[in-house]
Design an enzyme around this catalytic site. Structure first.
Site, short mmCIF file in Angstrom:
data_model
loop_
_atom_site.label_atom_id
_atom_site.label_comp_id
_atom_site.label_asym_id
_atom_site.label_seq_id
_atom_site.Cartn_x
_atom_site.Cartn_y
_atom_site.Cartn_z
N ARG A 157 0.85 -1.19 0.00
CA ARG A 157 0.00 0.00 0.00
C ARG A 157 0.88 1.25 0.00
NH1 ARG A 157 -2.45 2.63 5.02
NH2 ARG A 157 -4.00 4.12 4.25
N ASP B 180 -3.09 4.25 -2.70
CA ASP B 180 -4.22 4.48 -1.81
C ASP B 180 -5.08 5.64 -2.29
OD1 ASP B 180 -5.54 3.44 0.44
OD2 ASP B 180 -4.78 5.04 1.73
N HIS C 80 -14.65 6.21 7.28
CA HIS C 80 -13.54 5.33 7.65
C HIS C 80 -12.93 5.94 8.91
CE1 HIS C 80 -9.95 2.68 6.60
NE2 HIS C 80 -9.51 3.45 7.60
N LEU C 81 -13.28 5.40 10.06
CA LEU C 81 -12.90 5.99 11.33
C LEU C 81 -11.94 5.07 12.08
CD1 LEU C 81 -16.42 7.29 12.46
CD2 LEU C 81 -14.75 8.39 10.96
N GLY D 191 -15.17 2.86 13.58
CA GLY D 191 -16.45 2.68 12.90
C GLY D 191 -17.03 1.29 13.07
#
Length: 389
Positions: free
Chosen positions: A88, A145, A203-204, A328
């Site tokens: 990534r 990403d 996205h937490l 989340g």
């Protein structure tokens, strides 16, 4: 019969590393972390999780450690069993908006980009050099990403700078957590039967972002030129007036590098609370009467609410909100804190479903506007990309 190909997927953070070996399913996953000089790792094989002791050397040379562990566990006979490796990549710049095979040109460009986001890029460069040296003839791919946001509307990408400056220095909103978003869309399609037209994904985690998605395509996102913009995060400042940054630089007598460290590693929930960056710990502190913990969580939740509201306006409505990543997926407390202020958009949580939906996929609403918890799968998405090369 041909053997299933095996892939190694790698996700490098500033203080953590995650590795997974896949074939047609996840065979082995290892998550390594370092915190204030301590090192720890968890190993998952066939649904069985175990905590293992690691040294500083194991952490620094984790790719070697994971291959040795896979051999010891009978997952690999040799490194040559791996068909391809994917890493990534979180880096600003137009070049890094594409998935690419990593070669000398790629590494050179990544080193040049290091000054734009050193706290994210430096650990990745260090890892890539080790991986490439170990891989030999095995292809290594950089999985962007920000590729997911590549075709986002230009008005969402631009800052209010002169156009010549924007183009010269490639200062755009690139967006991050794109690999996560791709995995979420795949899972939402399965969970819901289709991807809703007007979708907001939250996205937490230690790094947090909110993304607006219209008919499966991103139209805006909270992270910007670097992953520092947007929501206040575990230790990142999030949105801040550029004038305040300039004022701090002039008056605090710190260097740009020291200020960057402050904004990335000493701010956000950690800075606001003065105690911890971890939401679970802050919730426990709030419940025990700690006012600074309560304030930090209120600042965080209000920022999420503001983005959801803004993106509902951009989308001209709201069909579904998705919560994903560590906070989340796991924190029913924070989901309730956020959604309790979204009644304007027809959002009402089913409290029993909210409490029971932890780290699994499921709906938690009792309203027309849907709310879902969806477990992100960045590593699996990386594998999907490298298997397509």
């Amino acid at each position: 019969m041909a053997m299933e190909k095996k892939y190694l997927a790698i996700n490098i953070g500033s203080a953590s590393k995650k590795y997974s070996i896949y074939s047609n399913e996840e065979l082995l996953t290892m998550h390594l972390e370092k915190e204030t000089g301590d090192y720890s790792a968890s190993l998952m094989i066939g649904g069985h999780k175990e905590e293992i002791n690691i040294s500083a050397d194991d952490y620094e040379n984790a790719v070697i450690f994971i291959i040795k562990t896979a051999q010891d566990k009978g997952i690999l006979d040799a490194l040559s069993d791996i068909s391809a490796i994917g890493v990534r990549i979180v880096a600003p710049g137009i070049y890094f908006q594409d998935h690419r095979k990593i070669d000398s040109e790629y590494l050179s460009k990544l080193k040049n980009a290091r000054e734009m986001a050193p706290l994210h890029i430096a650990p990745t460069i260090d890892e890539l050099e080790k991986v490439v040296a170990l891989a030999g003839s095995i292809p290594v791919y950089g999985i962007s990403d920000s590729e997911f946001y590549k075709n986002m509307p230009i008005e969402a990408k631009l800052y209010g700078l002169p156009q010549d400056i924007i183009k010269q220095f490639e200062i755009y909103r690139y967006g991050y957590h794109g690999i996560s978003m791709e995995s979420i869309l795949n899972k939402v399609a399965t969970l819901n039967g289709s991807v809703p037209s007007k979708l907001v994904v939250c996205h937490l985690g230690s790094g947090s972002s909110v993304t607006a998605i219209k008919d499966g395509v991103p139209v805006d996102t909270s992270m910007g030129f670097t992953p520092l913009e947007g929501l206040p995060m575990g230790s990142r400042v999030g949105n801040i007036d550029a004038g305040a940054v300039l004022y701090l630089l002039k008056k605090s007598k710190t260097s740009p590098e020291e200020l960057e460290t402050l904004l990335n590693t000493k701010s956000g929930l950690l800075g606001l609370s003065g105690k911890t960056q971890f939401v679970k710990e802050l919730i426990d502190l709030e419940k025990s009467g700690d006012e600074t913990a309560k304030l930090a969580l209120s600042v965080y939740s209000k920022a999420v609410i503001k983005y959801i509201g803004a993106y509902a306006a951009i989308l001209d409505g709201l069909d579904m909100v998705v919560f994903t990543a560590t906070i989340g997926e796991r924190s029913s407390f924070m989901r309730n804190k956020i959604c309790s202020k979204l009644g304007l958009f027809g959002i009402v949580l089913d409290q029993q479903k909210n409490e029971s939906t932890i780290s699994i996929n499921g709906f938690i609403h009792s309203s027309n506007t849907k709310v879902a918890v969806v477990a992100t799968d960045e590593i699996g998405q990386i594998v999907r990309h490298i298997s397509n090369f």
